[in-house]
Scaffold this motif. Sequence first.
Motif, PDB file in Angstrom:
ATOM      1  N   PRO A  95       0.872  -1.232   0.169  1.00  0.00           N
ATOM      2  CA  PRO A  95       0.059   0.045  -0.083  1.00  0.00           C
ATOM      3  C   PRO A  95       0.878   1.149   0.036  1.00  0.00           C
ATOM      4  O   PRO A  95       0.591   2.235  -0.700  1.00  0.00           O
ATOM      5  CB  PRO A  95      -0.724  -0.153   1.318  1.00  0.00           C
ATOM      6  CG  PRO A  95      -0.838  -1.428   1.599  1.00  0.00           C
ATOM      7  CD  PRO A  95       0.470  -2.211   1.242  1.00  0.00           C
ATOM      8  N   TYR A  96       2.023   1.310   0.673  1.00  0.00           N
ATOM      9  CA  TYR A  96       2.891   2.656   0.670  1.00  0.00           C
ATOM     10  C   TYR A  96       3.465   2.449  -0.404  1.00  0.00           C
ATOM     11  O   TYR A  96       3.431   3.806  -1.061  1.00  0.00           O
ATOM     12  CB  TYR A  96       3.850   2.443   1.876  1.00  0.00           C
ATOM     13  CG  TYR A  96       3.230   2.058   3.188  1.00  0.00           C
ATOM     14  CD1 TYR A  96       2.616   2.897   4.024  1.00  0.00           C
ATOM     15  CD2 TYR A  96       3.256   0.724   3.773  1.00  0.00           C
ATOM     16  CE1 TYR A  96       2.008   2.541   5.296  1.00  0.00           C
ATOM     17  CE2 TYR A  96       2.669   0.461   4.956  1.00  0.00           C
ATOM     18  CZ  TYR A  96       2.065   1.341   5.629  1.00  0.00           C
ATOM     19  OH  TYR A  96       1.698   1.095   6.956  1.00  0.00           O
ATOM     20  N   THR A  97       3.951   1.641  -1.231  1.00  0.00           N
ATOM     21  CA  THR A  97       4.694   1.742  -2.420  1.00  0.00           C
ATOM     22  C   THR A  97       3.717   2.041  -3.667  1.00  0.00           C
ATOM     23  O   THR A  97       4.006   2.889  -4.384  1.00  0.00           O
ATOM     24  CB  THR A  97       5.411   0.572  -2.773  1.00  0.00           C
ATOM     25  OG1 THR A  97       6.498   0.266  -1.894  1.00  0.00           O
ATOM     26  CG2 THR A  97       6.116   0.316  -4.070  1.00  0.00           C
ATOM     27  N   PHE A  98       2.342   1.504  -3.539  1.00  0.00           N
ATOM     28  CA  PHE A  98       1.740   1.907  -4.390  1.00  0.00           C
ATOM     29  C   PHE A  98       1.059   3.342  -4.155  1.00  0.00           C
ATOM     30  O   PHE A  98       0.656   4.154  -5.572  1.00  0.00           O
ATOM     31  CB  PHE A  98       0.558   0.818  -4.346  1.00  0.00           C
ATOM     32  CG  PHE A  98      -0.650   1.226  -5.238  1.00  0.00           C
ATOM     33  CD1 PHE A  98      -0.693   0.675  -6.532  1.00  0.00           C
ATOM     34  CD2 PHE A  98      -1.813   1.747  -5.015  1.00  0.00           C
ATOM     35  CE1 PHE A  98      -1.718   0.929  -7.591  1.00  0.00           C
ATOM     36  CE2 PHE A  98      -3.033   2.044  -5.879  1.00  0.00           C
ATOM     37  CZ  PHE A  98      -2.711   1.633  -7.236  1.00  0.00           C
ATOM     38  N   THR A  99       1.023   3.798  -3.353  1.00  0.00           N
ATOM     39  CA  THR A  99       0.402   5.095  -3.073  1.00  0.00           C
ATOM     40  C   THR A  99       1.496   6.152  -3.672  1.00  0.00           C
ATOM     41  O   THR A  99       1.008   7.205  -4.414  1.00  0.00           O
ATOM     42  CB  THR A  99       0.359   5.372  -1.602  1.00  0.00           C
ATOM     43  OG1 THR A  99      -0.619   4.478  -0.931  1.00  0.00           O
ATOM     44  CG2 THR A  99      -0.154   6.967  -1.399  1.00  0.00           C
ATOM     45  N   ILE A 100       2.827   6.098  -3.143  1.00  0.00           N
ATOM     46  CA  ILE A 100       3.776   7.011  -3.796  1.00  0.00           C
ATOM     47  C   ILE A 100       3.916   6.738  -5.401  1.00  0.00           C
ATOM     48  O   ILE A 100       3.976   7.728  -6.017  1.00  0.00           O
ATOM     49  CB  ILE A 100       4.839   6.951  -3.125  1.00  0.00           C
ATOM     50  CG1 ILE A 100       5.596   5.988  -3.148  1.00  0.00           C
ATOM     51  CG2 ILE A 100       4.811   7.464  -1.691  1.00  0.00           C
ATOM     52  CD1 ILE A 100       6.894   5.914  -2.580  1.00  0.00           C
ATOM     53  N   GLY A 101       3.932   5.463  -5.652  1.00  0.00           N
ATOM     54  CA  GLY A 101       4.241   5.116  -7.294  1.00  0.00           C
ATOM     55  C   GLY A 101       2.995   5.724  -8.035  1.00  0.00           C
ATOM     56  O   GLY A 101       3.104   6.265  -9.248  1.00  0.00           O
ATOM     57  N   SER A 102       1.614   5.560  -7.933  1.00  0.00           N
ATOM     58  CA  SER A 102       0.614   6.079  -8.358  1.00  0.00           C
ATOM     59  C   SER A 102       0.507   7.288  -8.275  1.00  0.00           C
ATOM     60  O   SER A 102       0.257   8.210  -9.467  1.00  0.00           O
ATOM     61  CB  SER A 102      -0.726   5.247  -7.946  1.00  0.00           C
ATOM     62  OG  SER A 102      -0.885   5.377  -6.454  1.00  0.00           O
ATOM     63  N   ALA A 103       0.753   8.114  -7.304  1.00  0.00           N
ATOM     64  CA  ALA A 103       0.580   9.429  -7.374  1.00  0.00           C
ATOM     65  C   ALA A 103       1.619  10.140  -8.320  1.00  0.00           C
ATOM     66  O   ALA A 103       1.528  11.049  -8.812  1.00  0.00           O
ATOM     67  CB  ALA A 103       0.740   9.984  -5.971  1.00  0.00           C
ATOM     68  N   ALA A 104       2.990   9.611  -7.972  1.00  0.00           N
ATOM     69  CA  ALA A 104       4.069  10.092  -8.982  1.00  0.00           C
ATOM     70  C   ALA A 104       3.746  10.019 -10.503  1.00  0.00           C
ATOM     71  O   ALA A 104       4.239  10.727 -11.284  1.00  0.00           O
ATOM     72  CB  ALA A 104       5.294   9.338  -8.824  1.00  0.00           C
ATOM     73  N   PHE A 105       3.172   8.850 -10.921  1.00  0.00           N
ATOM     74  CA  PHE A 105       2.861   8.355 -12.155  1.00  0.00           C
ATOM     75  C   PHE A 105       1.885   9.225 -12.750  1.00  0.00           C
ATOM     76  O   PHE A 105       1.786   9.829 -13.966  1.00  0.00           O
ATOM     77  CB  PHE A 105       2.174   6.873 -12.084  1.00  0.00           C
ATOM     78  CG  PHE A 105       2.233   6.471 -13.666  1.00  0.00           C
ATOM     79  CD1 PHE A 105       3.094   6.152 -14.185  1.00  0.00           C
ATOM     80  CD2 PHE A 105       0.635   6.274 -14.109  1.00  0.00           C
ATOM     81  CE1 PHE A 105       3.076   5.542 -15.698  1.00  0.00           C
ATOM     82  CE2 PHE A 105       0.567   5.633 -15.187  1.00  0.00           C
ATOM     83  CZ  PHE A 105       1.676   5.457 -16.029  1.00  0.00           C
ATOM     84  N   VAL A 106       0.745   9.588 -12.089  1.00  0.00           N
ATOM     85  CA  VAL A 106      -0.435  10.520 -12.413  1.00  0.00           C
ATOM     86  C   VAL A 106       0.209  11.893 -12.598  1.00  0.00           C
ATOM     87  O   VAL A 106       0.232  12.811 -13.496  1.00  0.00           O
ATOM     88  CB  VAL A 106      -1.377  10.424 -11.385  1.00  0.00           C
ATOM     89  CG1 VAL A 106      -2.455  11.503 -11.825  1.00  0.00           C
ATOM     90  CG2 VAL A 106      -2.211   9.144 -11.429  1.00  0.00           C
ATOM     91  N   LEU A 107       1.297  12.199 -11.406  1.00  0.00           N
ATOM     92  CA  LEU A 107       1.760  13.595 -11.719  1.00  0.00           C
ATOM     93  C   LEU A 107       2.752  13.858 -12.891  1.00  0.00           C
ATOM     94  O   LEU A 107       2.666  14.963 -13.314  1.00  0.00           O
ATOM     95  CB  LEU A 107       2.433  14.194 -10.205  1.00  0.00           C
ATOM     96  CG  LEU A 107       3.286  15.279 -10.063  1.00  0.00           C
ATOM     97  CD1 LEU A 107       2.209  16.583 -10.133  1.00  0.00           C
ATOM     98  CD2 LEU A 107       4.185  15.395  -8.849  1.00  0.00           C
ATOM     99  N   ALA A 108       3.568  12.917 -13.052  1.00  0.00           N
ATOM    100  CA  ALA A 108       4.489  12.834 -14.362  1.00  0.00           C
ATOM    101  C   ALA A 108       3.635  12.983 -15.475  1.00  0.00           C
ATOM    102  O   ALA A 108       4.080  13.631 -16.381  1.00  0.00           O
ATOM    103  CB  ALA A 108       5.130  11.757 -14.076  1.00  0.00           C
ATOM    104  N   ILE A 109       2.573  12.404 -15.658  1.00  0.00           N
ATOM    105  CA  ILE A 109       1.725  12.387 -16.877  1.00  0.00           C
ATOM    106  C   ILE A 109       1.080  13.780 -17.116  1.00  0.00           C
ATOM    107  O   ILE A 109       1.216  14.596 -18.156  1.00  0.00           O
ATOM    108  CB  ILE A 109       0.711  11.387 -17.005  1.00  0.00           C
ATOM    109  CG1 ILE A 109       1.407   9.928 -17.076  1.00  0.00           C
ATOM    110  CG2 ILE A 109      -0.279  11.612 -18.137  1.00  0.00           C
ATOM    111  CD1 ILE A 109       0.235   8.697 -16.969  1.00  0.00           C
ATOM    112  N   ILE A 110       0.589  14.400 -15.761  1.00  0.00           N
ATOM    113  CA  ILE A 110       0.032  15.597 -16.069  1.00  0.00           C
ATOM    114  C   ILE A 110       0.752  16.541 -16.337  1.00  0.00           C
ATOM    115  O   ILE A 110       0.639  17.682 -17.280  1.00  0.00           O
ATOM    116  CB  ILE A 110      -0.887  15.921 -14.764  1.00  0.00           C
ATOM    117  CG1 ILE A 110      -2.092  14.984 -14.741  1.00  0.00           C
ATOM    118  CG2 ILE A 110      -1.446  17.206 -14.662  1.00  0.00           C
ATOM    119  CD1 ILE A 110      -2.745  15.021 -13.103  1.00  0.00           C
ATOM    120  N   VAL A 111       1.794  16.578 -15.619  1.00  0.00           N
ATOM    121  CA  VAL A 111       2.795  17.640 -15.915  1.00  0.00           C
ATOM    122  C   VAL A 111       3.700  17.707 -17.187  1.00  0.00           C
ATOM    123  O   VAL A 111       3.918  18.579 -17.970  1.00  0.00           O
ATOM    124  CB  VAL A 111       3.885  17.868 -14.367  1.00  0.00           C
ATOM    125  CG1 VAL A 111       4.970  18.694 -14.841  1.00  0.00           C
ATOM    126  CG2 VAL A 111       3.279  18.162 -13.270  1.00  0.00           C
TER     127      VAL A 111
END
Length: 307
Positions: A95-111
């Motif tokens: 859950p911890y790895t998925f939380t930061i990984g998915s948030a970083a993935f979405v942020l990278a795509i948007i930015v």
Amino acid sequence: MINYALRRLLSTIPVLWIAVTVCFFVLRLAPGGPFDGERPLPPAIMKNLAAHYNLDKPLVEQYVIYVGDLLKGDLGPSFASEDFTVTQQIMIGLPYTFTIGSAAFVLAIIVGVAAGCLGALYQNKAPDYWLGTIVLVGVVLPNFLIAPILQLIFGIHLGWLPVGGWGNGSIKYLILPVIVLALPHAGRISRITRGSMIEVMNQNFIRTAKAKGIGARLTVMRHALKPAMMPVVSYLGPAASYLLTGSLVVESIFGLPGIGRYFINAALNRDYGMVLGTVIFYMVLIVFLNLLVDIAYAWLDPKVRNR
């Protein structure tokens, strides 16, 4: 589309089998063992431990036993932690790895997509140069260097954000690790999007849309964005892989209780079961993400799924 997805899924089975085999034998053939320490254990205890973990059997037989358990969904025991199996430890940290990984993935795509589109629309102008500089910094500097710099600036000097820990999942604890993970991939996505968007904007159908009086924003959103996303979608699979592997370092730097902590401790302790189980888990996840990207690519381009 279903036939294409099935073909891609079946093609991943030999890849996973080869990867599991190579990882298993590389770990087992490396010098040393999980019970080798500064103070050697008595021979009787070593013999019992080897029998308990099937280490007294021939290497090929160990491999057959491990693959048989793996097909049942059992990643095996952890040699360093008797209280938890490999699967249990991965589920604790996931859950911890998925939380930061998915948030970083979405942020990278948007930015990345936004910066790439702006760079293409303002080609060779001030916004393009500024964005290009920021992108270059994000691509060149590795995350293990960006992380302490951001910790020093925003955590110690300014005191705005905590420099580490989980903090019950509070957003302020996630900001720095998510930014560190997302920045390099946002830069790469931005460069890919910019180049693809410039190429698409010079196509005839874009000129036709402009000639009909459609504004620049609607032209980009309705006509240029989808074809320009083709190279970006093809990069999302490797990007997800890099985010997962990069999270191991970021979790260690920021003291996050994710899978990376278990993996690094297992590597230091020569815990065969945990290292191999973590590697297999990441491989399966990466293959699955690449499969999703291939399906998305085929959906965007019908010529791909008809091959």
